[in-house]
Design an enzyme around this catalytic site. Structure first.
Site, PDB file in Angstrom:
ATOM      1  N   HIS A 185      61.330 -31.503 -33.836  1.00  0.00           N
ATOM      2  CA  HIS A 185      62.403 -31.183 -34.778  1.00  0.00           C
ATOM      3  C   HIS A 185      63.291 -32.402 -34.912  1.00  0.00           C
ATOM      4  O   HIS A 185      63.288 -33.275 -34.049  1.00  0.00           O
ATOM      5  CB  HIS A 185      63.196 -29.948 -34.319  1.00  0.00           C
ATOM      6  CG  HIS A 185      63.793 -30.057 -32.937  1.00  0.00           C
ATOM      7  ND1 HIS A 185      64.947 -30.766 -32.678  1.00  0.00           N
ATOM      8  CD2 HIS A 185      63.391 -29.565 -31.738  1.00  0.00           C
ATOM      9  CE1 HIS A 185      65.235 -30.681 -31.380  1.00  0.00           C
ATOM     10  NE2 HIS A 185      64.299 -29.972 -30.779  1.00  0.00           N
ATOM     11  N   TYR A 241      52.569 -23.204 -20.966  1.00  0.00           N
ATOM     12  CA  TYR A 241      53.232 -22.129 -20.221  1.00  0.00           C
ATOM     13  C   TYR A 241      52.167 -21.164 -19.746  1.00  0.00           C
ATOM     14  O   TYR A 241      51.428 -20.603 -20.558  1.00  0.00           O
ATOM     15  CB  TYR A 241      54.229 -21.387 -21.116  1.00  0.00           C
ATOM     16  CG  TYR A 241      55.161 -22.303 -21.872  1.00  0.00           C
ATOM     17  CD1 TYR A 241      56.291 -22.846 -21.250  1.00  0.00           C
ATOM     18  CD2 TYR A 241      54.909 -22.629 -23.204  1.00  0.00           C
ATOM     19  CE1 TYR A 241      57.139 -23.698 -21.947  1.00  0.00           C
ATOM     20  CE2 TYR A 241      55.754 -23.475 -23.904  1.00  0.00           C
ATOM     21  CZ  TYR A 241      56.864 -24.009 -23.274  1.00  0.00           C
ATOM     22  OH  TYR A 241      57.696 -24.845 -23.966  1.00  0.00           O
ATOM     23  N   ASP A 267      65.814 -28.047 -19.747  1.00  0.00           N
ATOM     24  CA  ASP A 267      65.927 -28.475 -21.144  1.00  0.00           C
ATOM     25  C   ASP A 267      67.414 -28.485 -21.453  1.00  0.00           C
ATOM     26  O   ASP A 267      68.042 -27.432 -21.530  1.00  0.00           O
ATOM     27  CB  ASP A 267      65.169 -27.490 -22.049  1.00  0.00           C
ATOM     28  CG  ASP A 267      65.215 -27.892 -23.527  1.00  0.00           C
ATOM     29  OD1 ASP A 267      66.036 -28.760 -23.907  1.00  0.00           O
ATOM     30  OD2 ASP A 267      64.424 -27.320 -24.300  1.00  0.00           O
ATOM     31  N   HIS A 286      54.860 -22.834 -29.651  1.00  0.00           N
ATOM     32  CA  HIS A 286      55.894 -23.376 -30.551  1.00  0.00           C
ATOM     33  C   HIS A 286      55.439 -24.695 -31.152  1.00  0.00           C
ATOM     34  O   HIS A 286      54.404 -25.241 -30.798  1.00  0.00           O
ATOM     35  CB  HIS A 286      57.240 -23.519 -29.830  1.00  0.00           C
ATOM     36  CG  HIS A 286      57.224 -24.369 -28.592  1.00  0.00           C
ATOM     37  ND1 HIS A 286      57.155 -25.749 -28.624  1.00  0.00           N
ATOM     38  CD2 HIS A 286      57.286 -24.040 -27.277  1.00  0.00           C
ATOM     39  CE1 HIS A 286      57.193 -26.222 -27.389  1.00  0.00           C
ATOM     40  NE2 HIS A 286      57.248 -25.210 -26.550  1.00  0.00           N
ATOM     41  N   HIS A 321      63.409 -19.570 -24.181  1.00  0.00           N
ATOM     42  CA  HIS A 321      64.854 -19.771 -24.277  1.00  0.00           C
ATOM     43  C   HIS A 321      65.571 -19.108 -23.102  1.00  0.00           C
ATOM     44  O   HIS A 321      66.557 -18.403 -23.272  1.00  0.00           O
ATOM     45  CB  HIS A 321      65.383 -19.261 -25.618  1.00  0.00           C
ATOM     46  CG  HIS A 321      64.884 -20.085 -26.769  1.00  0.00           C
ATOM     47  ND1 HIS A 321      64.440 -19.556 -27.952  1.00  0.00           N
ATOM     48  CD2 HIS A 321      64.720 -21.427 -26.902  1.00  0.00           C
ATOM     49  CE1 HIS A 321      64.033 -20.533 -28.764  1.00  0.00           C
ATOM     50  NE2 HIS A 321      64.193 -21.670 -28.138  1.00  0.00           N
ATOM     51  N   ASP A 345      92.847 -11.924 -27.200  1.00  0.00           N
ATOM     52  CA  ASP A 345      93.574 -13.047 -27.796  1.00  0.00           C
ATOM     53  C   ASP A 345      93.119 -14.403 -27.245  1.00  0.00           C
ATOM     54  O   ASP A 345      93.836 -15.394 -27.338  1.00  0.00           O
ATOM     55  CB  ASP A 345      95.084 -12.873 -27.590  1.00  0.00           C
ATOM     56  CG  ASP A 345      95.455 -12.843 -26.121  1.00  0.00           C
ATOM     57  OD1 ASP A 345      94.545 -12.708 -25.279  1.00  0.00           O
ATOM     58  OD2 ASP A 345      96.648 -12.971 -25.818  1.00  0.00           O
ATOM     59  N   ARG A 366      57.125 -28.464 -19.757  1.00  0.00           N
ATOM     60  CA  ARG A 366      57.419 -29.030 -21.079  1.00  0.00           C
ATOM     61  C   ARG A 366      57.996 -30.415 -20.826  1.00  0.00           C
ATOM     62  O   ARG A 366      58.790 -30.594 -19.905  1.00  0.00           O
ATOM     63  CB  ARG A 366      58.423 -28.154 -21.836  1.00  0.00           C
ATOM     64  CG  ARG A 366      58.814 -28.724 -23.200  1.00  0.00           C
ATOM     65  CD  ARG A 366      59.480 -27.695 -24.129  1.00  0.00           C
ATOM     66  NE  ARG A 366      60.811 -27.293 -23.745  1.00  0.00           N
ATOM     67  CZ  ARG A 366      61.148 -26.078 -23.322  1.00  0.00           C
ATOM     68  NH1 ARG A 366      60.248 -25.133 -23.208  1.00  0.00           N
ATOM     69  NH2 ARG A 366      62.397 -25.801 -23.013  1.00  0.00           N
ATOM     70  N   GLU A 409      59.859 -33.332 -22.996  1.00  0.00           N
ATOM     71  CA  GLU A 409      60.471 -33.578 -24.298  1.00  0.00           C
ATOM     72  C   GLU A 409      61.224 -34.895 -24.312  1.00  0.00           C
ATOM     73  O   GLU A 409      62.095 -35.137 -23.473  1.00  0.00           O
ATOM     74  CB  GLU A 409      61.455 -32.451 -24.635  1.00  0.00           C
ATOM     75  CG  GLU A 409      62.230 -32.697 -25.923  1.00  0.00           C
ATOM     76  CD  GLU A 409      63.160 -31.557 -26.277  1.00  0.00           C
ATOM     77  OE1 GLU A 409      63.704 -30.911 -25.355  1.00  0.00           O
ATOM     78  OE2 GLU A 409      63.347 -31.311 -27.485  1.00  0.00           O
ATOM     79  N   GLU A 450      57.864 -32.611 -27.982  1.00  0.00           N
ATOM     80  CA  GLU A 450      58.009 -31.719 -26.829  1.00  0.00           C
ATOM     81  C   GLU A 450      56.842 -30.760 -26.642  1.00  0.00           C
ATOM     82  O   GLU A 450      57.008 -29.549 -26.734  1.00  0.00           O
ATOM     83  CB  GLU A 450      59.331 -30.946 -26.911  1.00  0.00           C
ATOM     84  CG  GLU A 450      59.640 -30.295 -28.261  1.00  0.00           C
ATOM     85  CD  GLU A 450      61.006 -29.590 -28.237  1.00  0.00           C
ATOM     86  OE1 GLU A 450      61.254 -28.834 -27.278  1.00  0.00           O
ATOM     87  OE2 GLU A 450      61.798 -29.788 -29.154  1.00  0.00           O
ATOM     88  N   HIS A 464      69.038 -29.067 -33.434  1.00  0.00           N
ATOM     89  CA  HIS A 464      68.025 -28.892 -34.478  1.00  0.00           C
ATOM     90  C   HIS A 464      68.698 -29.376 -35.747  1.00  0.00           C
ATOM     91  O   HIS A 464      69.429 -28.637 -36.390  1.00  0.00           O
ATOM     92  CB  HIS A 464      67.568 -27.429 -34.584  1.00  0.00           C
ATOM     93  CG  HIS A 464      66.856 -26.970 -33.341  1.00  0.00           C
ATOM     94  ND1 HIS A 464      66.606 -25.662 -33.066  1.00  0.00           N
ATOM     95  CD2 HIS A 464      66.350 -27.667 -32.298  1.00  0.00           C
ATOM     96  CE1 HIS A 464      65.961 -25.561 -31.898  1.00  0.00           C
ATOM     97  NE2 HIS A 464      65.803 -26.772 -31.424  1.00  0.00           N
ATOM     98  N   ASP A 491      68.613 -34.192 -26.358  1.00  0.00           N
ATOM     99  CA  ASP A 491      67.737 -33.024 -26.171  1.00  0.00           C
ATOM    100  C   ASP A 491      66.533 -33.468 -25.359  1.00  0.00           C
ATOM    101  O   ASP A 491      65.562 -33.980 -25.922  1.00  0.00           O
ATOM    102  CB  ASP A 491      67.312 -32.467 -27.536  1.00  0.00           C
ATOM    103  CG  ASP A 491      66.452 -31.216 -27.405  1.00  0.00           C
ATOM    104  OD1 ASP A 491      66.336 -30.669 -26.290  1.00  0.00           O
ATOM    105  OD2 ASP A 491      65.896 -30.791 -28.423  1.00  0.00           O
TER     106      ASP A 491
HETATM  107 MN   LIG Z   1      64.142 -29.712 -28.459  1.00  0.00          MN
END
Ligand SMILES: [Mn+2]
Length: 450
Positions: A365, A399, A266, A361, A249, A43, A417, A419, A395, A372, A277
């Protein structure tokens, strides 16, 4: 409400008016659901976050609400109807205050507001005679069901002069196109979100030390977000040190940070449901090793080259290409692929896509209400031209995973990275996240400074 800029009732009204202009063309109406509480377990529920489109057009953050927007005939008065939970003293003691229909009119500028229980009864009249009903198709089964009932009721009473709609349209596309071009209020919210994000990143740079846990550093970051009135991160914060930084991620954030590691953070704070971001990668000890510095310099050069392309008329593919040029040169020069160095190596890495083992990647974006963000990326099959008041990320990254066997061992277990959040303007790109240090000297000066 936390101190800082918040859109006025008028700012939300302007957004509705812009969307209504689109609706007008197709004799349309727009129906949105504000979202429901999500069960966490048993609950208990997750903290409520309104549907992004719904909040963007109403400013309302109550679970269960429904809005109907209907331009009057021939550009007449815009009818903005809200359905909200009825006031209920007992329920409010348990689960918090409710705005109620009277509050919805007085505080949110609704033309009219009703209790949610009246939705099914009133919806047919609100949609009678409109040709297209815009809704988030298939997103909320309860809304789909209410609409189906309303449409069939209008159809049944067609002989009495009622006119059912002819088609459904996708609300996310309609509103996404408006969200893509930031208005003044949206830009103020986004700047605030990004400023708080910068403060969070710089706080962790000052306070993080080798031997701390990744979750401790995450807590430092998010403490700074909350302390400044943000509702918290706009997405799961990534705090990865050493080899963890090569997991795109990584949100476990549960390892101990070792002396000599580069940490990749990030994270973005949310403000009035706009999200920052930013990614920064830096040595927790305060000093880059030779290899770390060399990789960092390549990624930084790519970041700068990408931002330079964030100009009116350019596009996200061109930014990606500019970053790839720099990254492929860097991969060749660093000798990240041991068997591939010397003249022609960069071109081969580029043409054969070999960079993908270190950079898998895309570069950009849209950024706004959602990290996003909404808005089409292509128009007529071509990458969309950037226009003033678009906001996007740049970004690039490299890696080198701990098990990347064809890379020299001294580079492995390193993820970098960088960004930034960039506003497209006629006079050139504005880096909204510029206050977050990224030059090596600036980083080495701030890390561990307390
Ligand atoms: Mn981003």
């Amino acid at each position: 409400m936390p101190a800082g800029p918040h859109p006025s009732v008028e700012a939300y009204a302007q957004r509705r008016a812009r969307v209504a202009t689109q609706l007008q063309r197709e004799s349309g109406a727009l129906v949105l659901f504000g979202g429901a509480l999500q069960t966490r377990a048993n609950d208990t529920e997750f903290r409520f976050r309104p549907d992004s489109d719904f909040h963007y057009l109403t400013g309302l953050e109550e679970p269960g609400a429904v809005m109907v927007l209907r331009p009057g005939p021939d550009g007449g008065d815009l009818r903005f109807s809200l359905f909200v939970r009825a006031r209920d003293r007992d329920a409010e003691i348990w689960s918090g205050r409710r705005i109620g229909p009277i509050g919805a009119v007085e505080q949110f500028g609704a033309s009219e507001a009703f209790a949610l229980a009246e939705l099914d009864e009133r919806l047919p009249a609100l949609l009678d005679g409109c040709e297209t009903v815009y809704l988030p198709i298939g997103r909320w089964s309860s809304l789909d069901a209410s609409l189906a009932k309303a449409v069939s009721s209008l159809r049944r009473r067609n002989r009495d002069g009622r006119t059912p709609p002819l088609r459904y349209g996708e609300a996310a596309d309609l509103i996404g196109e408006d969200r893509l071009v930031k208005d003044a209020a949206g830009l103020a919210s986004l700047r605030q979100a990004i400023d708080i994000t910068v403060a969070g990143h710089t706080a962790t740079m000052r306070q993080a030390k080798p031997g701390m846990w990744e979750y401790e550093i995450e807590a430092l970051l998010e403490y700074e977000f909350r302390r400044r009135g943000s509702t918290g991160p706009g997405y799961g914060s990534i705090v990865g040190s050493g080899d963890n930084a090569t997991v795109l991620h990584y949100v476990d954030n549960r390892d101990r940070v070792r002396d000599g590691d580069v940490i990749l953070i990030d994270a973005g704070a949310e403000w009035d449901y706009f999200s920052g971001d930013i990614t920064r990668s830096w040595p927790v000890s305060g000093k880059f090793s030779g290899e770390q510095r060399a990789v960092y310099e390549v990624v930084l050069a790519a970041n700068l080259a990408g931002i330079e392309r964030a100009v009116v008329g350019s596009n996200i593919d061109a930014i990606h290409e500019a970053c790839l040029d720099v990254l492929c040169e860097g991969i060749a020069e660093l000798g990240l692929i041991e068997s591939l160095t010397g003249p022609g190596a960069a071109a081969q890495i580029r043409e054969e896509g070999l960079y993908k083992r270190f950079y898998m990647h895309r570069t950009s974006h849209w950024l706004g209400v959602d990290v996003h963000d909404a808005g089409r990326y292509t128009l007529g099959g071509k990458p969309r031209a950037l226009a003033p008041n678009h906001v996007l990320t740049v970004e690039p990254a490299l890696y080198i995973a701990g098990d990347q066997r064809d890379a020299p061992e001294r580079f492995r277990g390193l993820g970098v990275r960088i960004e930034d959040d960039v506003l497209v303007r006629a006079e050139g790109p504005e880096i909204l996240s510029a206050a977050a240090p990224k030059q090596i000297d600036d980083l080495e000066a701030i890390i561990g400074s307390g």
